[in-house]
Motif scaffolding. Structure first.
Motif, PDB file in Angstrom:
ATOM      1  N   ALA A  23       0.826  -1.202   0.000  1.00  0.00           N
ATOM      2  CA  ALA A  23       0.000   0.000   0.000  1.00  0.00           C
ATOM      3  C   ALA A  23       0.858   1.249   0.000  1.00  0.00           C
ATOM      4  O   ALA A  23       1.935   1.270   0.566  1.00  0.00           O
ATOM      5  N   GLN A  24       0.335   2.249  -0.633  1.00  0.00           N
ATOM      6  CA  GLN A  24       0.950   3.563  -0.612  1.00  0.00           C
ATOM      7  C   GLN A  24       0.547   4.271   0.681  1.00  0.00           C
ATOM      8  O   GLN A  24      -0.396   3.863   1.334  1.00  0.00           O
ATOM      9  N   PRO A  25       1.275   5.331   1.067  1.00  0.00           N
ATOM     10  CA  PRO A  25       0.892   6.053   2.280  1.00  0.00           C
ATOM     11  C   PRO A  25      -0.511   6.634   2.123  1.00  0.00           C
ATOM     12  O   PRO A  25      -0.936   6.953   1.011  1.00  0.00           O
ATOM     13  N   MET A  26      -1.223   6.735   3.253  1.00  0.00           N
ATOM     14  CA  MET A  26      -2.592   7.259   3.210  1.00  0.00           C
ATOM     15  C   MET A  26      -2.895   8.054   4.466  1.00  0.00           C
ATOM     16  O   MET A  26      -2.252   7.862   5.492  1.00  0.00           O
ATOM     17  N   MET A  27      -3.854   8.950   4.372  1.00  0.00           N
ATOM     18  CA  MET A  27      -4.288   9.716   5.536  1.00  0.00           C
ATOM     19  C   MET A  27      -5.291   8.881   6.328  1.00  0.00           C
ATOM     20  O   MET A  27      -6.264   8.380   5.774  1.00  0.00           O
ATOM     21  N   GLN A  28      -5.011   8.699   7.616  1.00  0.00           N
ATOM     22  CA  GLN A  28      -5.909   7.996   8.533  1.00  0.00           C
ATOM     23  C   GLN A  28      -5.884   8.744   9.855  1.00  0.00           C
ATOM     24  O   GLN A  28      -4.804   9.007  10.383  1.00  0.00           O
ATOM     25  N   GLY A  29      -7.032   9.087  10.369  1.00  0.00           N
ATOM     26  CA  GLY A  29      -7.091   9.768  11.662  1.00  0.00           C
ATOM     27  C   GLY A  29      -6.383  11.101  11.675  1.00  0.00           C
ATOM     28  O   GLY A  29      -5.849  11.509  12.694  1.00  0.00           O
ATOM     29  N   THR A  33      -0.233   7.553   7.349  1.00  0.00           N
ATOM     30  CA  THR A  33       0.107   6.238   7.891  1.00  0.00           C
ATOM     31  C   THR A  33       0.337   5.254   6.756  1.00  0.00           C
ATOM     32  O   THR A  33       0.076   5.550   5.595  1.00  0.00           O
ATOM     33  N   ASP A  34       0.772   4.048   7.136  1.00  0.00           N
ATOM     34  CA  ASP A  34       0.783   2.947   6.180  1.00  0.00           C
ATOM     35  C   ASP A  34      -0.598   2.287   6.225  1.00  0.00           C
ATOM     36  O   ASP A  34      -1.502   2.743   6.946  1.00  0.00           O
ATOM     37  N   ALA A  35      -0.791   1.220   5.488  1.00  0.00           N
ATOM     38  CA  ALA A  35      -2.097   0.556   5.408  1.00  0.00           C
ATOM     39  C   ALA A  35      -2.556  -0.029   6.737  1.00  0.00           C
ATOM     40  O   ALA A  35      -3.748  -0.195   6.961  1.00  0.00           O
ATOM     41  N   GLY A  37      -2.042   1.413   9.667  1.00  0.00           N
ATOM     42  CA  GLY A  37      -2.254   2.490  10.631  1.00  0.00           C
ATOM     43  C   GLY A  37      -1.019   2.929  11.375  1.00  0.00           C
ATOM     44  O   GLY A  37      -1.096   3.734  12.301  1.00  0.00           O
ATOM     45  N   ARG A  38       0.162   2.427  10.966  1.00  0.00           N
ATOM     46  CA  ARG A  38       1.413   2.855  11.613  1.00  0.00           C
ATOM     47  C   ARG A  38       1.794   4.244  11.114  1.00  0.00           C
ATOM     48  O   ARG A  38       1.793   4.516   9.921  1.00  0.00           O
ATOM     49  N   THR A  39       2.145   5.111  12.029  1.00  0.00           N
ATOM     50  CA  THR A  39       2.471   6.502  11.744  1.00  0.00           C
ATOM     51  C   THR A  39       3.730   6.622  10.894  1.00  0.00           C
ATOM     52  O   THR A  39       4.713   5.909  11.119  1.00  0.00           O
ATOM     53  N   LEU A  40       3.700   7.555   9.944  1.00  0.00           N
ATOM     54  CA  LEU A  40       4.856   7.862   9.103  1.00  0.00           C
ATOM     55  C   LEU A  40       5.361   9.263   9.432  1.00  0.00           C
ATOM     56  O   LEU A  40       4.575  10.155   9.756  1.00  0.00           O
ATOM     57  N   TYR A  41       6.680   9.429   9.332  1.00  0.00           N
ATOM     58  CA  TYR A  41       7.341  10.668   9.735  1.00  0.00           C
ATOM     59  C   TYR A  41       8.231  11.215   8.626  1.00  0.00           C
ATOM     60  O   TYR A  41       8.687  10.473   7.763  1.00  0.00           O
ATOM     61  N   THR A  42       8.519  12.518   8.715  1.00  0.00           N
ATOM     62  CA  THR A  42       9.516  13.157   7.847  1.00  0.00           C
ATOM     63  C   THR A  42      10.642  13.702   8.730  1.00  0.00           C
ATOM     64  O   THR A  42      10.460  13.931   9.926  1.00  0.00           O
ATOM     65  N   PHE A  43      11.796  13.913   8.106  1.00  0.00           N
ATOM     66  CA  PHE A  43      13.018  14.351   8.778  1.00  0.00           C
ATOM     67  C   PHE A  43      13.453  15.679   8.166  1.00  0.00           C
ATOM     68  O   PHE A  43      13.684  15.765   6.953  1.00  0.00           O
ATOM     69  N   ASP A  44      13.556  16.728   8.976  1.00  0.00           N
ATOM     70  CA  ASP A  44      13.889  18.064   8.476  1.00  0.00           C
ATOM     71  C   ASP A  44      15.216  18.134   7.728  1.00  0.00           C
ATOM     72  O   ASP A  44      15.403  19.001   6.876  1.00  0.00           O
ATOM     73  N   LYS A  45      16.160  17.237   8.035  1.00  0.00           N
ATOM     74  CA  LYS A  45      17.488  17.307   7.426  1.00  0.00           C
ATOM     75  C   LYS A  45      17.550  16.688   6.032  1.00  0.00           C
ATOM     76  O   LYS A  45      18.572  16.766   5.359  1.00  0.00           O
ATOM     77  N   ASP A  46      16.454  16.057   5.581  1.00  0.00           N
ATOM     78  CA  ASP A  46      16.424  15.451   4.245  1.00  0.00           C
ATOM     79  C   ASP A  46      16.295  16.505   3.151  1.00  0.00           C
ATOM     80  O   ASP A  46      15.740  17.585   3.376  1.00  0.00           O
ATOM     81  N   GLN A  47      16.798  16.151   1.977  1.00  0.00           N
ATOM     82  CA  GLN A  47      16.611  16.937   0.763  1.00  0.00           C
ATOM     83  C   GLN A  47      15.471  16.288  -0.011  1.00  0.00           C
ATOM     84  O   GLN A  47      15.143  15.129   0.228  1.00  0.00           O
ATOM     85  N   PRO A  48      14.869  16.997  -0.979  1.00  0.00           N
ATOM     86  CA  PRO A  48      13.789  16.378  -1.756  1.00  0.00           C
ATOM     87  C   PRO A  48      14.229  15.048  -2.380  1.00  0.00           C
ATOM     88  O   PRO A  48      15.262  14.989  -3.050  1.00  0.00           O
ATOM     89  N   ASN A  49      13.470  13.998  -2.101  1.00  0.00           N
ATOM     90  CA  ASN A  49      13.714  12.654  -2.628  1.00  0.00           C
ATOM     91  C   ASN A  49      15.120  12.141  -2.362  1.00  0.00           C
ATOM     92  O   ASN A  49      15.681  11.397  -3.156  1.00  0.00           O
ATOM     93  N   GLY A  71      -2.980  -1.818  -8.839  1.00  0.00           N
ATOM     94  CA  GLY A  71      -4.122  -1.096  -9.382  1.00  0.00           C
ATOM     95  C   GLY A  71      -4.540   0.139  -8.615  1.00  0.00           C
ATOM     96  O   GLY A  71      -5.394   0.882  -9.069  1.00  0.00           O
ATOM     97  N   ALA A  72      -3.964   0.383  -7.447  1.00  0.00           N
ATOM     98  CA  ALA A  72      -4.330   1.560  -6.656  1.00  0.00           C
ATOM     99  C   ALA A  72      -3.600   2.784  -7.181  1.00  0.00           C
ATOM    100  O   ALA A  72      -2.455   2.690  -7.622  1.00  0.00           O
ATOM    101  N   LYS A  73      -4.260   3.919  -7.128  1.00  0.00           N
ATOM    102  CA  LYS A  73      -3.650   5.161  -7.581  1.00  0.00           C
ATOM    103  C   LYS A  73      -3.220   5.971  -6.350  1.00  0.00           C
ATOM    104  O   LYS A  73      -4.066   6.394  -5.566  1.00  0.00           O
ATOM    105  N   PRO A  74      -1.905   6.160  -6.172  1.00  0.00           N
ATOM    106  CA  PRO A  74      -1.428   6.936  -5.014  1.00  0.00           C
ATOM    107  C   PRO A  74      -1.900   8.390  -5.084  1.00  0.00           C
ATOM    108  O   PRO A  74      -2.167   8.918  -6.162  1.00  0.00           O
ATOM    109  N   ALA A  75      -1.979   9.034  -3.937  1.00  0.00           N
ATOM    110  CA  ALA A  75      -2.287  10.467  -3.880  1.00  0.00           C
ATOM    111  C   ALA A  75      -1.223  11.227  -4.666  1.00  0.00           C
ATOM    112  O   ALA A  75      -0.075  10.774  -4.754  1.00  0.00           O
ATOM    113  N   PRO A  76      -1.577  12.371  -5.231  1.00  0.00           N
ATOM    114  CA  PRO A  76      -0.592  13.135  -6.016  1.00  0.00           C
ATOM    115  C   PRO A  76       0.637  13.552  -5.207  1.00  0.00           C
ATOM    116  O   PRO A  76       1.705  13.756  -5.771  1.00  0.00           O
TER     117      PRO A  76
END
Length: 140
Positions: A23-29, A33-35, A37-49, A71-76
């Protein structure tokens, strides 16, 4: 002889589970999250991709690399990029990670860690507050 700490073992078990999920990341609550319901995070020190989280950082903050659902279409806002032979997910170009301190779906223990780790919330400000008394000694 190598000793594996219980927290590391839990994180590794979570990675095995996450790798099996397709599964692609999705908004839940209200958060990303992942499919399961585990929380996903970003890191300020990262560069784009491009991930800046290596070594001990990657042990505490494993990359989110689940396969897209057929067959699922990820969010833009969702995309993937090459990292160490795997495809890591990104949200608006920011690489996505799990936190080893989250032991079950819905945990958000990594939000605000050291002022550089954040959950993804729709229309949220770039800053988050850290849970009181939960900041680790390292910058990871």
């Amino acid at each position: 002889m190598m000793t594996i700490r219980p927290r590391t073992l839990l994180a590794l078990c979570g990675l095995i589970t996450a790798a099996a999920v397709q599964a692609q990341p999705m908004m839940q609550g209200g958060i990303l999250t992942d499919a399961t319901g585990r929380t996903l995070y970003t890191f300020d020190k990262d560069q784009p991709n491009k991930s800046s989280c290596q070594g001990p950082c990657a042990q505490n903050w494993p990359a989110y690399t689940a396969e897209p659902a057929a067959g699922a279409k990820p969010a833009p806002e969702a995309s993937r990029f090459e990292r160490e032979g795997a495809q890591q997910w990104a949200w608006t170009g920011k690489p996505l990670y799990y936190f080893a301190g989250d032991t079950k779906p819905g945990d958000r223990n990594g939000d605000g860690r050291n002022g550089v780790w954040h959950i993804v919330q729709p229309m949220a400000a770039a800053s988050s507050t850290s849970p009181a008394g939960k900041a680790p000694a390292s910058t990871y």
